[in-house]
Design an enzyme around this catalytic site. Structure first.
Site, PDB file in Angstrom:
ATOM      1  N   ALA A  18      58.916   4.533  79.418  1.00  0.00           N
ATOM      2  CA  ALA A  18      57.558   4.968  79.082  1.00  0.00           C
ATOM      3  C   ALA A  18      56.740   5.308  80.324  1.00  0.00           C
ATOM      4  O   ALA A  18      55.634   5.831  80.207  1.00  0.00           O
ATOM      5  CB  ALA A  18      56.845   3.899  78.256  1.00  0.00           C
ATOM      6  N   GLY A  19      57.241   4.976  81.533  1.00  0.00           N
ATOM      7  CA  GLY A  19      56.531   5.329  82.760  1.00  0.00           C
ATOM      8  C   GLY A  19      55.205   4.628  82.915  1.00  0.00           C
ATOM      9  O   GLY A  19      54.221   5.226  83.359  1.00  0.00           O
ATOM     10  N   GLY A  23      52.796   3.491  90.667  1.00  0.00           N
ATOM     11  CA  GLY A  23      53.258   3.074  91.990  1.00  0.00           C
ATOM     12  C   GLY A  23      54.741   2.825  92.045  1.00  0.00           C
ATOM     13  O   GLY A  23      55.309   2.733  93.127  1.00  0.00           O
ATOM     14  N   ASN A  24      55.384   2.723  90.876  1.00  0.00           N
ATOM     15  CA  ASN A  24      56.838   2.567  90.802  1.00  0.00           C
ATOM     16  C   ASN A  24      57.418   3.964  90.606  1.00  0.00           C
ATOM     17  O   ASN A  24      57.374   4.522  89.506  1.00  0.00           O
ATOM     18  CB  ASN A  24      57.183   1.638  89.626  1.00  0.00           C
ATOM     19  CG  ASN A  24      58.669   1.377  89.494  1.00  0.00           C
ATOM     20  OD1 ASN A  24      59.482   2.226  89.811  1.00  0.00           O
ATOM     21  ND2 ASN A  24      59.010   0.201  88.994  1.00  0.00           N
ATOM     22  N   ALA A  26      60.403   5.423  90.579  1.00  0.00           N
ATOM     23  CA  ALA A  26      61.500   5.674  89.647  1.00  0.00           C
ATOM     24  C   ALA A  26      61.005   5.636  88.209  1.00  0.00           C
ATOM     25  O   ALA A  26      61.376   6.482  87.385  1.00  0.00           O
ATOM     26  CB  ALA A  26      62.613   4.653  89.853  1.00  0.00           C
ATOM     27  N   GLU A 162      52.590 -11.535  91.280  1.00  0.00           N
ATOM     28  CA  GLU A 162      53.783 -10.905  90.712  1.00  0.00           C
ATOM     29  C   GLU A 162      55.047 -11.702  91.018  1.00  0.00           C
ATOM     30  O   GLU A 162      56.156 -11.179  91.010  1.00  0.00           O
ATOM     31  CB  GLU A 162      53.898  -9.466  91.207  1.00  0.00           C
ATOM     32  CG  GLU A 162      52.642  -8.648  90.945  1.00  0.00           C
ATOM     33  CD  GLU A 162      52.796  -7.585  89.866  1.00  0.00           C
ATOM     34  OE1 GLU A 162      53.901  -7.071  89.712  1.00  0.00           O
ATOM     35  OE2 GLU A 162      51.787  -7.266  89.201  1.00  0.00           O
ATOM     36  N   ARG A 194      49.797  -5.278  94.383  1.00  0.00           N
ATOM     37  CA  ARG A 194      49.901  -6.125  93.191  1.00  0.00           C
ATOM     38  C   ARG A 194      49.816  -7.621  93.485  1.00  0.00           C
ATOM     39  O   ARG A 194      49.645  -8.407  92.559  1.00  0.00           O
ATOM     40  CB  ARG A 194      51.207  -5.818  92.468  1.00  0.00           C
ATOM     41  CG  ARG A 194      51.320  -4.344  92.088  1.00  0.00           C
ATOM     42  CD  ARG A 194      52.429  -4.132  91.098  1.00  0.00           C
ATOM     43  NE  ARG A 194      52.647  -2.720  90.838  1.00  0.00           N
ATOM     44  CZ  ARG A 194      53.558  -2.276  89.971  1.00  0.00           C
ATOM     45  NH1 ARG A 194      54.314  -3.135  89.315  1.00  0.00           N
ATOM     46  NH2 ARG A 194      53.710  -0.983  89.783  1.00  0.00           N
ATOM     47  N   HIS A 230      56.486  -3.805  95.342  1.00  0.00           N
ATOM     48  CA  HIS A 230      56.699  -5.225  95.628  1.00  0.00           C
ATOM     49  C   HIS A 230      57.360  -5.347  97.006  1.00  0.00           C
ATOM     50  O   HIS A 230      58.082  -4.445  97.439  1.00  0.00           O
ATOM     51  CB  HIS A 230      57.616  -5.876  94.587  1.00  0.00           C
ATOM     52  CG  HIS A 230      57.004  -5.997  93.228  1.00  0.00           C
ATOM     53  ND1 HIS A 230      57.680  -5.652  92.077  1.00  0.00           N
ATOM     54  CD2 HIS A 230      55.776  -6.420  92.837  1.00  0.00           C
ATOM     55  CE1 HIS A 230      56.896  -5.861  91.030  1.00  0.00           C
ATOM     56  NE2 HIS A 230      55.741  -6.320  91.473  1.00  0.00           N
ATOM     57  N   ASP A 232      59.880  -7.034  97.722  1.00  0.00           N
ATOM     58  CA  ASP A 232      61.341  -7.068  97.659  1.00  0.00           C
ATOM     59  C   ASP A 232      61.973  -5.671  97.635  1.00  0.00           C
ATOM     60  O   ASP A 232      63.193  -5.541  97.590  1.00  0.00           O
ATOM     61  CB  ASP A 232      61.841  -7.925  96.495  1.00  0.00           C
ATOM     62  CG  ASP A 232      61.515  -7.369  95.113  1.00  0.00           C
ATOM     63  OD1 ASP A 232      60.928  -6.273  95.019  1.00  0.00           O
ATOM     64  OD2 ASP A 232      61.843  -8.042  94.116  1.00  0.00           O
ATOM     65  N   CYS A 347      65.524  -7.254  91.511  1.00  0.00           N
ATOM     66  CA  CYS A 347      64.486  -7.333  90.482  1.00  0.00           C
ATOM     67  C   CYS A 347      64.966  -8.123  89.267  1.00  0.00           C
ATOM     68  O   CYS A 347      64.170  -8.767  88.581  1.00  0.00           O
ATOM     69  CB  CYS A 347      64.063  -5.935  90.035  1.00  0.00           C
ATOM     70  SG  CYS A 347      62.969  -5.073  91.179  1.00  0.00           S
TER      71      CYS A 347
END
Length: 422
Positions: A18-19, A23-24, A26, A162, A194, A230, A232, A347
């Site tokens: 769903a997008g 900021g992510n 992918a 987070e 975040r 994030h 990571d 993740c």
């Protein structure tokens, strides 16, 4: 015996693109495409099998009840009548990324000698902000022994937290006292940071951490702006080793100096930007890897196939492997469905250092149990979900029924009836 256990989130039957995660990169780039929940969940199980084959101890966390009817009711609607965006947010399977479930401090780091767990509030993104209740429920069941575990409520809004995706730990060995690194952000241009410093500091206080062995490090705005939503995505730690991109932290020199002062035995393995750019790091998720210590002692980096397929990243990994550095082995896993939604191998897992005998065995797996879980997934998980089934003018209520049935079948298999009433 105290050991590190990776608790992987089982990819839920509502897995869709769903997008929703600004900021992510992918997730937003793949918004509106067809997702494959069954394939995604089986990819996750294959990663867990690979961990078991390395000799690691493996746990699981279960998909959340979706759509989240309780959340929709609090917004005075239900799934059939909610606007498309709310439907998508209520249907999100993002709890699969267990690195965001909580922040965990092992007993060797805390003043009362118990493992402390704070469920993440995830308030920055609406589709994740309603995960904390069910996450706390599962963690309370899995780690129920009050002699060994202490649970804390999520940090109150507006202070974004987070979880372990912005928390790292360095120690001579997993069972020894170490230092804990909380990485917070400010902004990344158009992308939000975040993790707040306030939330990180509150967690450190709640967990009873020694201030002399607790560091607060600011994430680089450049990294956030490049898609490292994030920490990571640009850094991962394991025992003595910090594996980090040169541009991960706002003040690289100060951060490295603070780490060396608090942990002079630490080994910082830094990847220079002229060898692997932030763009390559984010696209390949080189750092969103599992850095683990198998029983044979050979520190192993578990990377997604995308890292091996990126020429510059693969070349750097080859040079590292040919050298005599502390990372001795590289393994590759295929989690393409998770990667397409912005989550790599790291993740998908929450790290807990504890004695497995103190944990509810229903949340621990072996190859035989994974096979039984795979059978449930093959029989019940939707093969694919088209965007219109969720955000179209008329929601697909038959899909909702199949998602409900799939989750019930998994809960029944594992014998955790407490989770039926989400």
């Amino acid at each position: 015996m105290t050991t590190e256990i990776n608790f992987d989130g089982i990819v839920g039957p509502s897995h869709n693109f769903a997008g929703l995660s600004h900021g992510n990169l992918a997730a937003t780039q793949n918004a509106g495409t067809v997702s494959y929940p069954r394939r995604a969940a089986l990819e996750g199980l294959a990663k867990m099998r690979a961990n078991l084959a390395l000799g690691l101890t493996q746990g699981i966390l279960l998909p959340h009840d979706r759509p989240n009817r309780r959340w929709l009711a609090a917004l005075s609607t239900d799934y059939a009548h909610a606007p498309p965006l709310l439907r998508a947010q209520a249907m999100s399977a993002s709890a699969m990324w267990a690195a965001n479930a909580a922040t965990v401090s092992p007993a060797s780091d805390t003043t009362d000698g118990r493992c402390h767990i704070t469920a993440a509030n995830l308030v920055t993104m609406p589709h994740r902000s309603h995960e904390a209740r069910e996450t706390r429920r599962q963690l309370a069941i899995a780690f129920a022994d009050p002699a060994h575990f202490a649970h804390h409520a999520p940090i109150p809004a507006p202070f974004g937290d987070e979880g372990a995706a912005n928390h790292m730990r360095l120690a001579p060995t997993h069972g020894e006292a170490g230092i804990e690194l909380f990485v917070f952000g400010r902004s990344g241009g158009a992308f939000p940071a975040r993790q707040s410093r306030e939330a990180s500091a509150a967690i450190a206080r709640a967990h009873g951490l020694d201030p002399a062995r607790t560091l607060f490090i600011e994430q680089s705005n450049v990294a956030i702006g490049a898609g490292a939503f994030h920490n990571d995505v640009v850094a991962v730690a394991n025992e003595r080793i910090l594996f980090v991109h040169e541009q991960a932290f706002a003040d690289r020199e100060a951060a490295h100096a603070a780490i060396r002062q608090a942990a002079p035995w630490a080994d910082i393995v830094e990847v220079p930007a002229d060898a692997v750019s932030l763009a390559d790091a984010v696209a390949s998720y080189l750092f969103n890897a599992q850095l683990v210590t198998p029983p044979d002692g050979a520190t192993t980096l578990i990377v997604p196939v995308e890292a091996a397929q990126n020429g510059r990243v693969a070349a750097w990994l080859d040079r590292m492997r040919a050298g005599n550095g502390p990372i001795r082995r590289i393994e590759t896993v295929d989690v393409r469905q998770s990667m397409a939604n912005g989550g790599g191998p790291a993740c998908l897992r929450l790290r807990v250092v504890a004695d497995a005998r103190t944990i509810d065995p229903r949340f621990l797996v072996d190859p035989a149990k994974l096979e039984r879980i795979a059978e449930v997934i093959t029989d019940h998980w939707p093969e694919q979900i088209h965007p219109g089934q969720i955000i179209g003018p008329k929601p697909d209520l038959a899909l909702v029924d199949s998602i409900d049935a799939a989750r019930r079948a998994l809960i029944d298999l594992l014998g955790i009836p407490e989770l039926h009433d989400a």
